[in-house]
Design an enzyme around this catalytic site. Structure first.
Site, PDB file in Angstrom:
ATOM      1  N   GLU A 226     -32.205  40.642  -6.673  1.00  0.00           N
ATOM      2  CA  GLU A 226     -30.900  41.027  -5.917  1.00  0.00           C
ATOM      3  C   GLU A 226     -30.715  40.329  -4.715  1.00  0.00           C
ATOM      4  O   GLU A 226     -31.468  39.887  -4.204  1.00  0.00           O
ATOM      5  CB  GLU A 226     -31.110  42.680  -5.334  1.00  0.00           C
ATOM      6  CG  GLU A 226     -31.241  43.591  -6.438  1.00  0.00           C
ATOM      7  CD  GLU A 226     -31.780  44.895  -6.116  1.00  0.00           C
ATOM      8  OE1 GLU A 226     -31.405  45.271  -4.822  1.00  0.00           O
ATOM      9  OE2 GLU A 226     -32.549  45.719  -6.745  1.00  0.00           O
ATOM     10  N   GLU A 337     -22.962  49.146  -2.426  1.00  0.00           N
ATOM     11  CA  GLU A 337     -23.777  50.234  -2.464  1.00  0.00           C
ATOM     12  C   GLU A 337     -23.812  50.896  -1.182  1.00  0.00           C
ATOM     13  O   GLU A 337     -23.816  50.129  -0.323  1.00  0.00           O
ATOM     14  CB  GLU A 337     -25.244  50.053  -2.862  1.00  0.00           C
ATOM     15  CG  GLU A 337     -26.098  51.099  -3.015  1.00  0.00           C
ATOM     16  CD  GLU A 337     -27.573  50.603  -3.526  1.00  0.00           C
ATOM     17  OE1 GLU A 337     -28.606  51.426  -3.031  1.00  0.00           O
ATOM     18  OE2 GLU A 337     -27.975  49.339  -3.929  1.00  0.00           O
TER      19      GLU A 337
END
Length: 422
Positions: A226, A337
């Site tokens: 990520e 997120e």
């Protein structure tokens, strides 16, 4: 005589109980003190492990200290499997594609000076042969739930678009607004993301925008790489927007971490500091600032490389760190997120992206543009069958589109708590 208690006996008994009380008090006090000193010892040991001796240190205007650490002494090499690792100073292959601002080239010196959006550059830079590492402070570690969990994400923080257990995802406290592709073999992903400074309701929450490269199931064996930007008061001690990376090979249980907070990611670049503040950031109805991130698999060595912006190849995740990702990724996700801790029984007001819903569009909502995947021939391609996912579209939403300038893109984000998201 019966029924008569001598005074000396009473004094003796009283003295015994006073001694017992004092012994108990001092034992508790010592236990508390030794507990604190044990924690301090653990924290200090951890700091010594993370903060490597530096050639020089740079004080950033945001309070960070950036240490210029010799490339061979960086935290990655604490890993036992990297003991005799020969550092690969550049990738063997680089993906080619439609939006070619991403060739591996060394930017001109004036471009280097003017286009690195990190605050610490105002006060100096690291020399070749060293890498910039954000120094970890005692307070950083003490904010974590434990020394062991410092620098790690909580479990179940990956959006699972086709979950058979939606309740499980909502219980995890993580919410997302993403675009994704699955069903093929993916050898990398790219996007240009505009950078904001979302408001965070409370310290244990965060807001981030990133690319996920995923392999394996969404159970105990999930592999994930990520990268993106985040605001995380818990991790960094402030509300600054920061560049970050993350990896795990066991669904965030024991392996992996943010940035250089464990061994794993090998950095080769002396210009960009992982975990450092990005500046400037975009403003509502004002100038927009974005960053490009490309992650791809070198077909020769098998390592996963990361590039930031135009020509800044940061480094790589060695292939041995992973199980499923040693071959390819089976899913790519792009998006936002947040942590929704619902501390007062209501949805958090932590913002995702700009804090505005996607329909507001350019200069108001947050976006990902020129999103691409890397195919088996090492070419950047437009994603096929792009899907979208969000747990609660009244809180955070996502809308995709495509055109000649931006290729495949989407706007995403939202304010969290509002009239329709109580």
């Amino acid at each position: 005589m019966g029924g008569v208690v001598h005074l000396s006996t009473v004094k003796l008994a009283r003295g015994f109980f006073v001694c017992l009380f004092l012994w108990g008090f001092f034992s508790l006090s010592y236990a508390a003190r030794s507990g604190v000193s044990k924690q301090k010892f653990e924290v200090k040991k951890h700091l010594n492990r993370l903060n490597k001796p530096a050639v020089k240190s740079i004080q950033s205007p945001d309070g960070d200290i950036i240490d210029c650490v010799p490339i061979s002494k960086q935290p990655a090499f604490d890993h036992p499997f990297l003991k005799d690792h020969k550092i690969q100073m550049k990738p063997n292959y680089h993906p080619e594609g439609l939006f070619d601002d991403n060739k591996v080239s060394v930017p001109k010196s004036n471009e280097k000076e003017g286009h690195i959006p990190q605050l610490w550059h105002r006060y100096g830079k690291c020399t070749e042969g060293t890498i910039p590492v954000r120094r970890t402070k005692e307070d950083d570690v003490l904010r974590a739930s434990s020394v062991k969990r410092y620098g790690k994400k909580k479990r179940r923080s990956v959006p699972l678009p086709k979950s058979a257990e939606p309740d499980l995802i909502n219980q995890s406290g993580h919410q997302h607004a993403i675009a994704y592709v699955e069903g093929d073999k993916y050898y990398g992903a790219k996007a240009t993301i505009n950078v904001w400074e979302p408001k965070i309701q409370q310290q244990n929450e965060f807001s981030l925008s990133q690319i996920w490269l995923l392999g394996g199931s969404f159970g105990q064996d999930l592999n994930s790489i990520e990268a993106g930007w985040q605001v995380s008061p818990d991790l960094y001690g402030d509300n600054n927007t920061r560049l970050f990376t993350y990896w795990t090979s066991d669904a965030y249980q024991a392996t992996g971490c943010y940035n250089h907070l464990c061994s794993g990611f090998i950095q080769i670049n002396s210009d960009i500091a992982l975990g450092a503040s990005i500046s400037p950031v975009s403003g509502y109805r004002n100038s927009q600032y974005d960053i490009s991130i490309l992650i791809w698999k070198d077909p020769k060595e098998g390592h996963w490389w990361m590039q930031f912006g135009n020509g800044y190849v940061l480094g790589y995740w060695p292939s041995f760190l992973f199980s499923y990702l040693t071959e390819s990724a089976s899913m790519i996700e792009w998006g936002g997120e947040v942590v929704n801790s619902q501390s007062d029984g209501q949805h958090t007001s932590t913002q995702m992206g700009s804090g505005r819903f996607p329909e507001e569009g350019f200069s108001k909502a947050s976006y990902f543009r020129n999103i691409q995947v890397v195919d088996g021939s090492n070419n950047l391609k437009a994603p096929k069958g792009l899907g979208t996912f969000t747990e609660q579209s009244n809180c955070y939403d996502v809308q995709t589109g495509s055109n000649d300038d931006w290729g495949h893109y989407f706007y995403y984000g939202g304010p969290g708590k509002n009239q329709k998201c109580p």
